[in-house]
Design a protein around this motif. Structure first.
Motif, PDB file in Angstrom:
ATOM      1  N   ASN A   1       0.810  -1.216   0.000  1.00 42.90           N
ATOM      2  CA  ASN A   1       0.000   0.000   0.000  1.00 42.90           C
ATOM      3  C   ASN A   1       0.849   1.275   0.000  1.00 42.90           C
ATOM      4  OD1 ASN A   1      -2.491  -1.454   0.106  1.00 42.90           O
ATOM      5  ND2 ASN A   1      -2.153  -1.791   2.306  1.00 42.90           N
ATOM      6  N   PHE A   2       1.945   1.230  -0.757  1.00 39.46           N
ATOM      7  CA  PHE A   2       2.761   2.425  -0.966  1.00 39.46           C
ATOM      8  C   PHE A   2       1.910   3.467  -1.680  1.00 39.46           C
ATOM      9  CE2 PHE A   2       6.175   4.942  -2.938  1.00 39.46           C
ATOM     10  CZ  PHE A   2       7.116   4.982  -1.920  1.00 39.46           C
ATOM     11  N   GLU A   3       2.100   4.739  -1.368  1.00 34.19           N
ATOM     12  CA  GLU A   3       1.294   5.804  -1.974  1.00 34.19           C
ATOM     13  C   GLU A   3       1.320   5.700  -3.497  1.00 34.19           C
ATOM     14  OE1 GLU A   3       0.965  10.671  -1.892  1.00 34.19           O
ATOM     15  OE2 GLU A   3       2.105   9.624  -0.318  1.00 34.19           O
ATOM     16  N   LYS A   4       0.138   5.516  -4.089  1.00 34.51           N
ATOM     17  CA  LYS A   4       0.020   5.179  -5.512  1.00 34.51           C
ATOM     18  C   LYS A   4       0.708   6.203  -6.411  1.00 34.51           C
ATOM     19  CE  LYS A   4      -3.376   3.625  -8.911  1.00 34.51           C
ATOM     20  NZ  LYS A   4      -4.809   3.345  -9.158  1.00 34.51           N
ATOM     21  N   ALA A   5       0.538   7.468  -6.104  1.00 35.87           N
ATOM     22  CA  ALA A   5       1.087   8.517  -6.968  1.00 35.87           C
ATOM     23  C   ALA A   5       2.618   8.532  -6.971  1.00 35.87           C
ATOM     24  CB  ALA A   5       0.561   9.877  -6.522  1.00 35.87           C
ATOM     25  N   LYS A   6       3.231   7.953  -5.916  1.00 32.83           N
ATOM     26  CA  LYS A   6       4.692   7.977  -5.807  1.00 32.83           C
ATOM     27  C   LYS A   6       5.353   6.719  -6.347  1.00 32.83           C
ATOM     28  CE  LYS A   6       4.782  11.074  -1.782  1.00 32.83           C
ATOM     29  NZ  LYS A   6       5.248  11.244  -0.394  1.00 32.83           N
ATOM     30  N   ILE A   7       4.547   5.719  -6.714  1.00 35.24           N
ATOM     31  CA  ILE A   7       5.122   4.451  -7.196  1.00 35.24           C
ATOM     32  C   ILE A   7       5.963   4.636  -8.452  1.00 35.24           C
ATOM     33  CG2 ILE A   7       4.546   2.195  -8.187  1.00 35.24           C
ATOM     34  CD1 ILE A   7       2.358   1.923  -6.121  1.00 35.24           C
ATOM     35  N   PRO A   8       5.488   5.351  -9.491  1.00 40.31           N
ATOM     36  CA  PRO A   8       6.324   5.497 -10.698  1.00 40.31           C
ATOM     37  C   PRO A   8       7.689   6.107 -10.402  1.00 40.31           C
ATOM     38  CG  PRO A   8       4.070   6.160 -11.163  1.00 40.31           C
ATOM     39  CD  PRO A   8       4.160   5.964  -9.677  1.00 40.31           C
ATOM     40  N   ASP A   9       7.745   7.114  -9.538  1.00 45.80           N
ATOM     41  CA  ASP A   9       9.028   7.739  -9.226  1.00 45.80           C
ATOM     42  C   ASP A   9       9.939   6.779  -8.464  1.00 45.80           C
ATOM     43  OD1 ASP A   9       8.304  10.095 -10.447  1.00 45.80           O
ATOM     44  OD2 ASP A   9       7.667  11.078  -8.593  1.00 45.80           O
ATOM     45  N   ARG A  10       9.347   5.997  -7.541  1.00 48.31           N
ATOM     46  CA  ARG A  10      10.146   5.041  -6.783  1.00 48.31           C
ATOM     47  C   ARG A  10      10.697   3.944  -7.687  1.00 48.31           C
ATOM     48  NH1 ARG A  10      13.659   4.497  -2.728  1.00 48.31           N
ATOM     49  NH2 ARG A  10      13.530   2.452  -1.703  1.00 48.31           N
ATOM     50  N   VAL A  11       9.886   3.456  -8.616  1.00 47.04           N
ATOM     51  CA  VAL A  11      10.343   2.435  -9.561  1.00 47.04           C
ATOM     52  C   VAL A  11      11.470   2.989 -10.436  1.00 47.04           C
ATOM     53  CG1 VAL A  11       9.698   1.050 -11.562  1.00 47.04           C
ATOM     54  CG2 VAL A  11       8.172   1.166  -9.577  1.00 47.04           C
ATOM     55  N   ALA A  12      11.300   4.221 -10.920  1.00 50.22           N
ATOM     56  CA  ALA A  12      12.328   4.841 -11.754  1.00 50.22           C
ATOM     57  C   ALA A  12      13.637   5.002 -10.985  1.00 50.22           C
ATOM     58  CB  ALA A  12      11.837   6.202 -12.252  1.00 50.22           C
ATOM     59  N   GLU A  13      13.513   5.363  -9.706  1.00 47.70           N
ATOM     60  CA  GLU A  13      14.697   5.505  -8.854  1.00 47.70           C
ATOM     61  C   GLU A  13      15.435   4.179  -8.721  1.00 47.70           C
ATOM     62  OE1 GLU A  13      15.799   6.636  -4.195  1.00 47.70           O
ATOM     63  OE2 GLU A  13      13.725   6.779  -4.913  1.00 47.70           O
ATOM     64  N   MET A  14      14.690   3.087  -8.512  1.00 47.25           N
ATOM     65  CA  MET A  14      15.305   1.767  -8.354  1.00 47.25           C
ATOM     66  C   MET A  14      15.952   1.285  -9.657  1.00 47.25           C
ATOM     67  SD  MET A  14      15.137   0.711  -5.233  1.00 47.25           S
ATOM     68  CE  MET A  14      15.552   2.435  -4.896  1.00 47.25           C
ATOM     69  N   LEU A  15      15.295   1.515 -10.770  1.00 39.49           N
ATOM     70  CA  LEU A  15      15.855   1.079 -12.058  1.00 39.49           C
ATOM     71  C   LEU A  15      17.108   1.877 -12.404  1.00 39.49           C
ATOM     72  CD1 LEU A  15      12.658   0.436 -14.222  1.00 39.49           C
ATOM     73  CD2 LEU A  15      14.096  -1.197 -13.015  1.00 39.49           C
ATOM     74  N   SER A  16      17.142   3.132 -11.995  1.00 40.40           N
ATOM     75  CA  SER A  16      18.352   3.927 -12.185  1.00 40.40           C
ATOM     76  C   SER A  16      19.480   3.395 -11.309  1.00 40.40           C
ATOM     77  CB  SER A  16      18.068   5.395 -11.852  1.00 40.40           C
ATOM     78  OG  SER A  16      19.251   6.171 -11.964  1.00 40.40           O
ATOM     79  N   LEU A  17      19.146   2.996 -10.086  1.00 40.24           N
ATOM     80  CA  LEU A  17      20.138   2.466  -9.154  1.00 40.24           C
ATOM     81  C   LEU A  17      20.806   1.206  -9.697  1.00 40.24           C
ATOM     82  CD1 LEU A  17      21.391   2.551  -6.237  1.00 40.24           C
ATOM     83  CD2 LEU A  17      19.494   1.061  -5.549  1.00 40.24           C
TER      84      LEU A  17
END
Length: 362
Positions: free
Chosen positions: A104-120
């Protein structure tokens, strides 16, 4: 701060004792390697931390909270499975986002978090691919991104590099450690590969038959094993067995079963009744010209005959037969020197301080 702590944890399957009263702690940002042969209890330990198994006795503590009775999804733990366990019908983005949605991570922030992880993990541009369109190394990075995405208190890696070929495994080993260090992840790595354990871990726990037999920094485990099992499991070794007699305050003399006499450090426990085993690492044994460079420094010296030689890139591996027919393995760096030949007589030597003394049969 202790992020993870196991206190006297025991796990039984019927009458089989899989994990026997183990205790250890992991500090924030530390990478701890659980190392041991198949069946030693390391994967069972990982599963108890993750919540897939419940300990019969003892406690698994995460940030000071007892995890008893908590299901896997109720623990803030990230897990990278041995086979990665990616969803084949999902894209890279959806695989990484899966844990975030479940928690239940905040839905609006999921794309940014995924992008951050893929960049990492250096997978920008692979967002729409499916696992079947990725190499083994890329799949491993996706699985790592998914494990880290939820910002877990503890990251668990189960044989993280075993599915990769040897060259890629070596390359990704350092990259994996860099990624984990960059996010200050508190990590447990389960492996049977000693090189993997020692290169990834800030500390190493060696297990055998469900028990911890030694724990310490990788360099300490290698240089100062407390038992023959640990010495043999961590690196290559040559062995002499015999009786010790006191020689000086800090040194003792070992008379081997083959009649060879060598000077070794006095065991920590002093001289006890019974035989002792002495380990000498292959890279600590010098031959011919290398011996001469040390002049009159006290060394254990003997003669032998080369029985086999292998040129393995940067290293030369020699098998040398000494008195009594005992075979020793010697490793030298290849720097363009003339190669010895099988059947050639050779002098070998090693320093007393390079000998590791353990109780016989330990």
């Amino acid at each position: 701060m202790r992020v993870l702590e196991l206190r006297h944890v025991t796990k039984r399957y019927g009458s089989f004792l899989a994990v026997d009263d183990i205790s250890f702690a992991v500090e924030r940002g530390e990478i701890l390697s659980l190392l041991g042969p198949s069946g030693c209890g390391k994967t069972t330990t990982l599963r108890m931390i993750a919540g897939f198994e419940e300990a019969n006795e003892g406690a698994v503590m995460v940030s000071g909270v007892d995890m008893k009775g908590r299901r896997p999804y109720e623990r803030n733990v990230g897990l990278l499975f041995q086979d990665y366990a990616l969803f084949p019908h999902m894209t890279v983005v959806d695989n990484v986002a899966y844990g975030l949605k479940r928690r239940n991570f905040e839905k609006a922030k999921i794309p940014d978090r995924v992008a951050e992880m893929l960049s990492l993990v250096k997978l920008k541009g692979f967002e729409d691919r499916r696992p079947s369109q990725l190499s083994g190394g890329q799949q491993q990075r996706v699985a790592l991104a998914r494990a880290l995405a939820t910002n877990p208190e503890v990251v668990l890696l189960d044989e993280p590099l075993s599915a990769l070929d040897a060259k890629l495994r070596q390359e990704l080993r350092f990259e994996l450690k860099a990624i984990l260090s960059s996010v200050n992840a508190t990590t447990i790595v389960v492996t049977h590969d000693q090189e993997e354990a020692m290169s990834l871990g800030n500390s190493v726990v060696v297990m055998s038959a469900g028990r911890i037999v030694q724990q310490g920094a990788p360099t300490d485990i290698y240089a100062d094993p407390k038992t023959r099992f640990v010495a043999e499991f961590i690196g290559r070794s040559n062995w002499f067995t015999g009786q010790l007699a006191k020689n000086t305050k800090d040194m003792a003399e070992l008379t081997t079963n083959g009649g060879i006499r060598i000077i070794v450090p006095m065991p920590d426990s002093g001289l006890n009744d019974g035989a002792f085993d002495v380990c000498v690492r292959p890279e600590r044994i010098r031959t011919n010209a290398a011996i001469e460079s040390f002049g009159d420094m006290p060394m254990n010296k003997m003669c032998g005959t080369i029985r086999d030689i292998a040129h393995l890139g940067a290293d030369l591996h020699l098998v040398i037969e000494i008195a009594g027919g005992q075979l020793l393995t010697v490793t030298e760096k290849y720097i363009g020197q003339t190669l010895e030949q099988s059947g050639q007589e050779v002098s070998i030597a090693f320093f007393p301080q390079d000998c590791i003394v353990v109780p016989s049969g330990s």
